[in-house]
Design a protein around this motif. Structure first.
Motif, PDB file in Angstrom:
ATOM      1  N   LYS A  43     -60.691 -34.975  -4.461  1.00  0.00           N
ATOM      2  CA  LYS A  43     -62.015 -34.404  -4.173  1.00  0.00           C
ATOM      3  C   LYS A  43     -62.933 -34.771  -5.322  1.00  0.00           C
ATOM      4  CE  LYS A  43     -60.497 -30.105  -3.852  1.00  0.00           C
ATOM      5  NZ  LYS A  43     -59.167 -29.677  -3.533  1.00  0.00           N
ATOM      6  N   PRO A  44     -64.247 -34.820  -5.070  1.00  0.00           N
ATOM      7  CA  PRO A  44     -65.123 -35.020  -6.212  1.00  0.00           C
ATOM      8  C   PRO A  44     -64.939 -33.867  -7.174  1.00  0.00           C
ATOM      9  CG  PRO A  44     -66.387 -34.558  -4.208  1.00  0.00           C
ATOM     10  CD  PRO A  44     -64.958 -34.596  -3.815  1.00  0.00           C
ATOM     11  N   GLY A  45     -65.000 -34.139  -8.449  1.00  0.00           N
ATOM     12  CA  GLY A  45     -64.799 -33.066  -9.405  1.00  0.00           C
ATOM     13  C   GLY A  45     -65.619 -33.288 -10.650  1.00  0.00           C
ATOM     14  N   VAL A  46     -65.799 -32.213 -11.397  1.00  0.00           N
ATOM     15  CA  VAL A  46     -66.431 -32.333 -12.700  1.00  0.00           C
ATOM     16  C   VAL A  46     -65.317 -32.333 -13.736  1.00  0.00           C
ATOM     17  CG1 VAL A  46     -67.949 -31.246 -14.388  1.00  0.00           C
ATOM     18  CG2 VAL A  46     -68.536 -31.210 -11.958  1.00  0.00           C
ATOM     19  N   VAL A  47     -65.286 -33.386 -14.534  1.00  0.00           N
ATOM     20  CA  VAL A  47     -64.268 -33.519 -15.564  1.00  0.00           C
ATOM     21  C   VAL A  47     -64.910 -33.168 -16.898  1.00  0.00           C
ATOM     22  CG1 VAL A  47     -62.647 -35.085 -16.687  1.00  0.00           C
ATOM     23  CG2 VAL A  47     -63.162 -35.358 -14.247  1.00  0.00           C
ATOM     24  N   THR A  48     -64.274 -32.277 -17.630  1.00  0.00           N
ATOM     25  CA  THR A  48     -64.726 -31.950 -18.980  1.00  0.00           C
ATOM     26  C   THR A  48     -63.723 -32.559 -19.955  1.00  0.00           C
ATOM     27  OG1 THR A  48     -65.647 -29.870 -18.198  1.00  0.00           O
ATOM     28  CG2 THR A  48     -65.282 -30.078 -20.567  1.00  0.00           C
ATOM     29  N   VAL A  49     -64.230 -33.322 -20.932  1.00  0.00           N
ATOM     30  CA  VAL A  49     -63.323 -33.847 -21.963  1.00  0.00           C
ATOM     31  C   VAL A  49     -63.661 -33.173 -23.284  1.00  0.00           C
ATOM     32  CG1 VAL A  49     -62.567 -36.104 -21.114  1.00  0.00           C
ATOM     33  CG2 VAL A  49     -64.810 -35.885 -22.136  1.00  0.00           C
ATOM     34  N   GLU A  50     -62.631 -32.568 -23.873  1.00  0.00           N
ATOM     35  CA  GLU A  50     -62.772 -31.984 -25.205  1.00  0.00           C
ATOM     36  C   GLU A  50     -62.299 -33.034 -26.198  1.00  0.00           C
ATOM     37  OE1 GLU A  50     -61.703 -27.450 -23.660  1.00  0.00           O
ATOM     38  OE2 GLU A  50     -60.255 -28.591 -24.847  1.00  0.00           O
ATOM     39  N   THR A  51     -63.150 -33.398 -27.141  1.00  0.00           N
ATOM     40  CA  THR A  51     -62.834 -34.493 -28.065  1.00  0.00           C
ATOM     41  C   THR A  51     -63.101 -34.047 -29.500  1.00  0.00           C
ATOM     42  OG1 THR A  51     -65.021 -35.507 -28.295  1.00  0.00           O
ATOM     43  CG2 THR A  51     -63.804 -36.014 -26.273  1.00  0.00           C
ATOM     44  N   LYS A  52     -62.782 -34.910 -30.453  1.00  0.00           N
ATOM     45  CA  LYS A  52     -63.043 -34.584 -31.866  1.00  0.00           C
ATOM     46  C   LYS A  52     -64.533 -34.530 -32.161  1.00  0.00           C
ATOM     47  CE  LYS A  52     -58.815 -36.243 -33.938  1.00  0.00           C
ATOM     48  NZ  LYS A  52     -58.160 -37.292 -34.714  1.00  0.00           N
ATOM     49  N   SER A  53     -65.335 -35.105 -31.270  1.00  0.00           N
ATOM     50  CA  SER A  53     -66.784 -35.104 -31.502  1.00  0.00           C
ATOM     51  C   SER A  53     -67.496 -34.211 -30.487  1.00  0.00           C
ATOM     52  CB  SER A  53     -67.316 -36.538 -31.447  1.00  0.00           C
ATOM     53  OG  SER A  53     -66.770 -37.233 -30.350  1.00  0.00           O
ATOM     54  N   GLY A  54     -66.799 -33.249 -29.927  1.00  0.00           N
ATOM     55  CA  GLY A  54     -67.457 -32.306 -29.016  1.00  0.00           C
ATOM     56  C   GLY A  54     -66.972 -32.478 -27.584  1.00  0.00           C
ATOM     57  N   ALA A  55     -67.539 -31.660 -26.703  1.00  0.00           N
ATOM     58  CA  ALA A  55     -67.133 -31.682 -25.290  1.00  0.00           C
ATOM     59  C   ALA A  55     -68.183 -32.413 -24.458  1.00  0.00           C
ATOM     60  CB  ALA A  55     -66.947 -30.265 -24.776  1.00  0.00           C
ATOM     61  N   PHE A  56     -67.725 -33.144 -23.442  1.00  0.00           N
ATOM     62  CA  PHE A  56     -68.617 -33.899 -22.544  1.00  0.00           C
ATOM     63  C   PHE A  56     -68.163 -33.644 -21.109  1.00  0.00           C
ATOM     64  CE2 PHE A  56     -68.148 -36.150 -26.524  1.00  0.00           C
ATOM     65  CZ  PHE A  56     -69.440 -36.521 -26.861  1.00  0.00           C
ATOM     66  N   ASN A  57     -69.124 -33.729 -20.189  1.00  0.00           N
ATOM     67  CA  ASN A  57     -68.804 -33.591 -18.759  1.00  0.00           C
ATOM     68  C   ASN A  57     -69.177 -34.870 -18.029  1.00  0.00           C
ATOM     69  OD1 ASN A  57     -68.067 -30.809 -18.842  1.00  0.00           O
ATOM     70  ND2 ASN A  57     -70.236 -30.333 -19.063  1.00  0.00           N
ATOM     71  N   PHE A  58     -68.409 -35.201 -17.010  1.00  0.00           N
ATOM     72  CA  PHE A  58     -68.822 -36.281 -16.113  1.00  0.00           C
ATOM     73  C   PHE A  58     -68.266 -36.029 -14.728  1.00  0.00           C
ATOM     74  CE2 PHE A  58     -64.997 -37.750 -18.371  1.00  0.00           C
ATOM     75  CZ  PHE A  58     -64.172 -38.151 -17.339  1.00  0.00           C
ATOM     76  N   ALA A  59     -68.910 -36.625 -13.751  1.00  0.00           N
ATOM     77  CA  ALA A  59     -68.469 -36.462 -12.363  1.00  0.00           C
ATOM     78  C   ALA A  59     -67.460 -37.541 -12.029  1.00  0.00           C
ATOM     79  CB  ALA A  59     -69.665 -36.576 -11.429  1.00  0.00           C
ATOM     80  N   SER A  60     -66.456 -37.172 -11.249  1.00  0.00           N
ATOM     81  CA  SER A  60     -65.432 -38.137 -10.837  1.00  0.00           C
ATOM     82  C   SER A  60     -65.421 -38.220  -9.316  1.00  0.00           C
ATOM     83  CB  SER A  60     -64.079 -37.657 -11.369  1.00  0.00           C
ATOM     84  OG  SER A  60     -63.038 -38.351 -10.760  1.00  0.00           O
ATOM     85  N   ASP A  61     -65.531 -39.425  -8.786  1.00  0.00           N
ATOM     86  CA  ASP A  61     -65.506 -39.595  -7.326  1.00  0.00           C
ATOM     87  C   ASP A  61     -64.072 -39.551  -6.810  1.00  0.00           C
ATOM     88  OD1 ASP A  61     -68.209 -39.802  -7.165  1.00  0.00           O
ATOM     89  OD2 ASP A  61     -68.251 -41.998  -7.211  1.00  0.00           O
ATOM     90  N   PRO A  62     -63.873 -39.187  -5.552  1.00  0.00           N
ATOM     91  CA  PRO A  62     -62.516 -39.191  -4.992  1.00  0.00           C
ATOM     92  C   PRO A  62     -61.889 -40.576  -5.116  1.00  0.00           C
ATOM     93  CG  PRO A  62     -64.048 -38.140  -3.478  1.00  0.00           C
ATOM     94  CD  PRO A  62     -64.872 -38.740  -4.575  1.00  0.00           C
ATOM     95  N   GLY A  63     -60.660 -40.617  -5.563  1.00  0.00           N
ATOM     96  CA  GLY A  63     -59.959 -41.898  -5.654  1.00  0.00           C
ATOM     97  C   GLY A  63     -60.268 -42.701  -6.897  1.00  0.00           C
TER      98      GLY A  63
END
Ligand code: FES
Length: 369
Positions: free
Chosen positions: A19-39
């Motif tokens: 399903k489309p989803g919002v991915v949050t990445v926690e990194t050493k330089s802060g957190a970022f969000n991006f959208a991920s398409d199905p597949g």
């Protein structure tokens, strides 16, 4: 395919449809969000959004794109990917290039990540039509891809390619160079059991086929403004990215003021290709460019020249050894590029560091052999 569920996620049988989803990445330089398409893999979705997520091969072999799933559920595309061998799977580790989000999820990435300010070179999905498939040697073929949308890329970068009906993706460096290219040239060396190579070589199915591409990717790039002498060591189809670098160098008349040394490793004299292009580069190189074909399985004697292209030097031996001998005393202000099968790349890196005294910042290569 298998799926990896965190404790707070739905059971796989209830949620295995991407399903489309919002991915949050926690990194050493802060957190970022991006959208991920199905597949879409987590890596492609993140790179497409302009994040500098860690990666090298983008095809599951290097292990660089490791992340830990903190919440949410992901689907693993290739469970046996060589790059996954050292993952702590029980802790939720995945390869971002081999995992897809099944909804919203949170990942932890153990490195610094930034948002790219310039959008024109951010990797993207494209399709393309395969054209002009042509055999260069018995086991090397070149082809062109007419792209659905033009692509800006740096000389030395690569794309990941998926062909219809074939499982998995393969990375190939662009041979050509040109801003806003609507057509790219790629070169493939046939390997035993190599699905894409077999598809390209056999039966003419590839000509006119529509393929999927993701890119540009890769950091082994050439930038004329860095103004360094260039050393290129390549084996087999690894020469592709070097041809792109030579094309960009020619557009800048780079060898008017700078030196260039190209070492191209093949097994026999008959395995050499792109010789006319080398001859042209040498003619335009103001005497500052050298090209040596290193032949590993035949003895070509000493001070030999190619019979059809006498400006091209010949030498006997493995390419990293030939380069090591020829470069003694000539490493000053050199930026080195390396591409080819992994053992050749490892040998070249040893030569450049131990013998040439080059620092890692003066050596560029991408691991996707
Ligand atoms: Fe994912 Fe290499 S394994 S980038």
């Amino acid at each position: 395919m298998t799926s990896l569920a965190r404790a707070d996620a739905l059971p796989p049988e209830l949620s295995a449809t991407p399903k489309p989803g919002v991915v949050t990445v926690e990194t050493k330089s802060g957190a970022f969000n991006f959208a991920s398409d199905p597949g879409e893999t987590l890596l492609y979705a993140g790179l497409r959004s302009g994040l500098t997520l860690p990666h090298e091969c983008a095809t599951g072999t290097c292990g660089t794109c490791r992340a830990r799933v903190m919440s949410g559920e992901v689907e693993i595309c290739w469970d046996a990917a060589p790059g996954a061998a050292k993952l702590k799977r029980d802790k939720g580790d995945v390869l971002m290039c081999q995992a897809r989000a099944l909804g919203d999820c949170v990942l932890r990435v153990p490195s610094e990540v930034a948002q790219k300010p310039v959008r024109h070179q951010i990797p993207a999905h494209r399709t393309g039509i395969v054209e002009n498939v042509r055999r260069l040697t018995p086991d090397v073929t070149r082809f062109e891809v007419a792209l659905s949308e033009p692509m800006d890329f740096d000389a030395g970068q690569f794309v990941v390619v998926e062909a219809p009906g074939l499982e998995g993706a393969r990375a190939y460096s662009m041979v050509n160079y040109g801003p806003g290219a609507d057509r790219i040239e790629l070169v493939v060396k046939r390997k035993p059991g190599g699905g894409f190579g077999d598809w390209l070589f056999d039966g003419g199915a590839a000509e006119g086929a529509r393929i999927k591409l993701f890119g540009p990717l890769g950091r082994a790039t050439f930038h004329p403004e860095e103004n360094r002498n260039l050393l290129m060591i390549a084996g087999g189809s690894g020469i592709a990215g070097m041809m792109s670098i030579l094309a960009r160098a020619a557009a800048h008349d780079y060898f008017r003021d700078r030196k260039g040394y190209v070492f191209f490793g093949v097994r026999t004299l008959a395995d050499g290709f792109y010789l006319e292009q080398f001859a042209r580069s040498l003619r335009d190189g103001h005497g500052n460019l050298e090209v040596t074909l290193a032949i590993s399985n035949e003895d070509v004697g000493s001070d030999a020249r190619h019979p059809d292209h006498p400006d091209v030097k010949l030498a006997t031996g493995f390419v990293h050894e030939v380069a090591g001998q020829a470069m003694v005393g000539r490493y000053e202000d050199v930026m080195a590029y390396v591409a080819g099968p992994p053992p050749m790349v490892d040998g070249a890196l040893r030569t450049l560091i131990a013998q040439g005294g080059l620092s890692p910042s003066s050596i560029r290569y991408d691991k996707f052999g």
